[in-house]
Design a protein around this motif. Structure first.
Motif, mmCIF file in Angstrom:
data_model
loop_
_atom_site.group_PDB
_atom_site.id
_atom_site.type_symbol
_atom_site.label_atom_id
_atom_site.label_comp_id
_atom_site.label_asym_id
_atom_site.label_seq_id
_atom_site.Cartn_x
_atom_site.Cartn_y
_atom_site.Cartn_z
ATOM 1 N N ALA A 136 57.113 12.457 22.722
ATOM 2 C CA ALA A 136 56.602 13.825 22.659
ATOM 3 C C ALA A 136 57.307 14.532 21.513
ATOM 4 C CB ALA A 136 56.839 14.559 23.971
ATOM 5 N N GLY A 137 56.620 15.476 20.915
ATOM 6 C CA GLY A 137 57.226 16.184 19.800
ATOM 7 C C GLY A 137 56.450 17.422 19.422
ATOM 8 N N TYR A 138 56.950 18.077 18.396
ATOM 9 C CA TYR A 138 56.308 19.296 17.889
ATOM 10 C C TYR A 138 56.385 19.289 16.369
ATOM 11 C CZ TYR A 138 55.150 24.153 16.951
ATOM 12 O OH TYR A 138 54.553 25.278 16.473
ATOM 13 N N ASN A 139 55.264 19.593 15.711
ATOM 14 C CA ASN A 139 55.193 19.688 14.255
ATOM 15 C C ASN A 139 54.881 21.110 13.830
ATOM 16 O OD1 ASN A 139 55.566 16.909 13.693
ATOM 17 N ND2 ASN A 139 53.398 16.505 14.091
ATOM 18 N N HIS A 140 55.362 21.459 12.637
ATOM 19 C CA HIS A 140 54.949 22.716 11.994
ATOM 20 C C HIS A 140 54.650 22.416 10.535
ATOM 21 C CE1 HIS A 140 54.457 27.067 11.897
ATOM 22 N NE2 HIS A 140 54.947 26.994 10.662
ATOM 23 N N GLN A 141 53.496 22.879 10.088
ATOM 24 C CA GLN A 141 53.031 22.559 8.740
ATOM 25 C C GLN A 141 53.275 23.716 7.798
ATOM 26 O OE1 GLN A 141 49.167 20.799 8.707
ATOM 27 N NE2 GLN A 141 48.924 20.905 6.484
ATOM 28 N N PHE A 142 53.847 23.417 6.620
ATOM 29 C CA PHE A 142 54.082 24.388 5.555
ATOM 30 C C PHE A 142 53.327 23.887 4.329
ATOM 31 C CE2 PHE A 142 57.757 24.176 8.320
ATOM 32 C CZ PHE A 142 58.043 25.505 8.608
ATOM 33 N N GLY A 143 52.089 24.359 4.128
ATOM 34 C CA GLY A 143 51.284 23.798 3.054
ATOM 35 C C GLY A 143 50.955 22.352 3.378
ATOM 36 N N ASN A 144 51.393 21.442 2.512
ATOM 37 C CA ASN A 144 51.189 20.018 2.781
ATOM 38 C C ASN A 144 52.403 19.370 3.445
ATOM 39 O OD1 ASN A 144 49.271 20.576 0.318
ATOM 40 N ND2 ASN A 144 48.545 18.699 1.268
ATOM 41 N N VAL A 145 53.518 20.085 3.503
ATOM 42 C CA VAL A 145 54.737 19.550 4.110
ATOM 43 C C VAL A 145 54.711 19.781 5.620
ATOM 44 C CG1 VAL A 145 57.247 19.706 4.192
ATOM 45 C CG2 VAL A 145 56.056 19.900 1.999
ATOM 46 N N VAL A 146 55.012 18.734 6.363
ATOM 47 C CA VAL A 146 55.031 18.820 7.824
ATOM 48 C C VAL A 146 56.428 18.455 8.321
ATOM 49 C CG1 VAL A 146 54.048 17.957 9.983
ATOM 50 C CG2 VAL A 146 52.591 18.213 7.961
ATOM 51 N N LEU A 147 57.058 19.371 9.052
ATOM 52 C CA LEU A 147 58.372 19.142 9.637
ATOM 53 C C LEU A 147 58.250 19.183 11.160
ATOM 54 C CD1 LEU A 147 60.588 21.436 7.356
ATOM 55 C CD2 LEU A 147 60.081 18.998 7.081
ATOM 56 N N GLY A 148 59.050 18.356 11.835
ATOM 57 C CA GLY A 148 58.946 18.330 13.283
ATOM 58 C C GLY A 148 60.138 17.699 13.952
ATOM 59 N N VAL A 149 60.119 17.724 15.268
ATOM 60 C CA VAL A 149 61.123 17.070 16.102
ATOM 61 C C VAL A 149 60.389 16.187 17.108
ATOM 62 C CG1 VAL A 149 62.872 18.867 15.851
ATOM 63 C CG2 VAL A 149 61.157 19.055 17.670
ATOM 64 N N GLU A 150 61.067 15.102 17.514
ATOM 65 C CA GLU A 150 60.437 14.170 18.449
ATOM 66 C C GLU A 150 61.495 13.483 19.299
ATOM 67 O OE1 GLU A 150 57.059 11.662 17.160
ATOM 68 O OE2 GLU A 150 58.261 9.959 17.834
ATOM 69 N N ALA A 151 61.131 13.193 20.543
ATOM 70 C CA ALA A 151 61.979 12.415 21.444
ATOM 71 C C ALA A 151 61.134 11.305 22.045
ATOM 72 C CB ALA A 151 62.546 13.301 22.544
ATOM 73 N N ASP A 152 61.752 10.143 22.256
ATOM 74 C CA ASP A 152 61.016 9.030 22.846
ATOM 75 C C ASP A 152 61.877 8.310 23.876
ATOM 76 O OD1 ASP A 152 62.815 7.596 21.352
ATOM 77 O OD2 ASP A 152 61.351 6.508 20.178
ATOM 78 N N LEU A 153 61.194 7.582 24.762
ATOM 79 C CA LEU A 153 61.837 6.768 25.779
ATOM 80 C C LEU A 153 61.194 5.388 25.720
ATOM 81 C CD1 LEU A 153 63.902 6.772 28.102
ATOM 82 C CD2 LEU A 153 62.016 7.361 29.644
ATOM 83 N N LYS A 154 62.027 4.351 25.545
ATOM 84 C CA LYS A 154 61.515 2.993 25.291
ATOM 85 C C LYS A 154 61.888 2.045 26.414
ATOM 86 C CE LYS A 154 63.855 0.470 22.504
ATOM 87 N NZ LYS A 154 64.522 -0.016 21.289
#
Length: 277
Positions: A136-154
């Motif tokens: 699960a994660g969250y993205n935020h787009q600035f023009g063409n640049v996309v920054l985000g955070v994510e966590a996973d469980l494997k």
């Protein structure tokens, strides 16, 4: 006769002016070159107006001024339309046609390869197994640049064994918390990622699968990787990624007081599908 011709001329110019106004409205809302071609054709009609109305006098200053105004207006319209089109090319090259901002959750399957270095003779051995993950994660787009955070469980079935090593190791459960940075190319998003990795690993001292011989350790390290995502629909995002996790060298304490060190690394190759809210 001259007065009649001038009357026809004025009537023709009046009708042509109304036609021009209609064409200009069309062209102002469209960059279709066919609309500009229609305006160009109209200008030729203006210049040939004398032939249609039977007038041979082009010396009327009002008519000449009207033609010049219409010609200047059309040229200005064409230039403005071209400038607007040029602005799109210059200021928005490869602009993303998909909005990557938002929260998402997904699931992935793939291959987890475990690499272990340790033992008295410092051997390195590796093996792989099937794995699954939720993320699960969250993205935020600035023009063409996309920054985000994510966590996973494997969840992994990888287990490494070697004939010269009497302590097999297996991956139990692992996860990571990472930041991501990507560059949107429409519905494609290539990205890189990195952060903290946490994993639970078990060593079997006797190698026989007896629970009394197990030593389970929760290890912390780092995870880096990258991949590419594709927005298949507005809500469904498909991804392919690779994540490398390094947990460093750690001691495994067994029931009888034996301590064995192991340097554990993990390689994950995944295919996933996420739902974007």
């Amino acid at each position: 006769m001259r007065s009649d011709n001038h009357g026809k001329y004025i009537a023709g110019v009046t009708a042509a002016t109304a036609q021009f106004s209609a064409l200009r409205c069309v062209a102002e809302t469209s960059r279709d070159t066919r609309d500009h071609a229609r305006i160009t054709s109209f200008l030729f009609q203006i210049y040939n107006l004398k032939d249609r109305c039977g007038c041979t006098d082009l010396g009327n200053p009002g008519v000449i001024s009207m033609i010049r105004i219409l010609l200047a207006s059309t040229c200005l319209l064409a230039v403005c339309g071209g400038a607007l089109a040029a602005d799109e090319v210059v200021y928005q090259p490869g602009a993303s046609t998909y909005n990557w901002s938002g929260l998402y959750v997904g699931a992935a399957v793939g291959l987890n390869k475990l690499s272990v270095e340790g033992g008295d003779d410092v051997r390195r051995f590796s093996d792989g197994g099937a794995s699954g993950a939720i993320y699960a994660g969250y993205n935020h787009q600035f023009g063409n640049v996309v920054l985000g955070v994510e966590a996973d469980l494997k969840f992994s079935g990888a287990e490494v064994e070697d004939s010269a090593m009497y302590i097999p190791y297996e991956a139990r459960l692992a996860g990571s918390a990472r930041v991501r940075a990507g560059y949107a190319l429409g519905t494609l998003l290539p990205y890189v990622t990195g952060g903290v990795a946490i994993g639970s690993f078990r060593g079997d001292h006797g190698g026989q699968g007896n629970s009394e011989d197990f030593a389970t350790e929760t290890l912390t390290g780092y995870a880096v990787g990258g991949g590419v995502e594709w927005a298949a629909t507005e809500k469904l995002i498909v991804r392919a990624e690779y994540i490398y996790s390094d947990y460093g060298t750690n001691d495994f304490d067994y029931y009888n007081g034996d301590i064995h060190d192991a340097d554990i690394r993990s390689h994950d190759f995944r295919l996933g599908v996420a739902y974007k809210f």
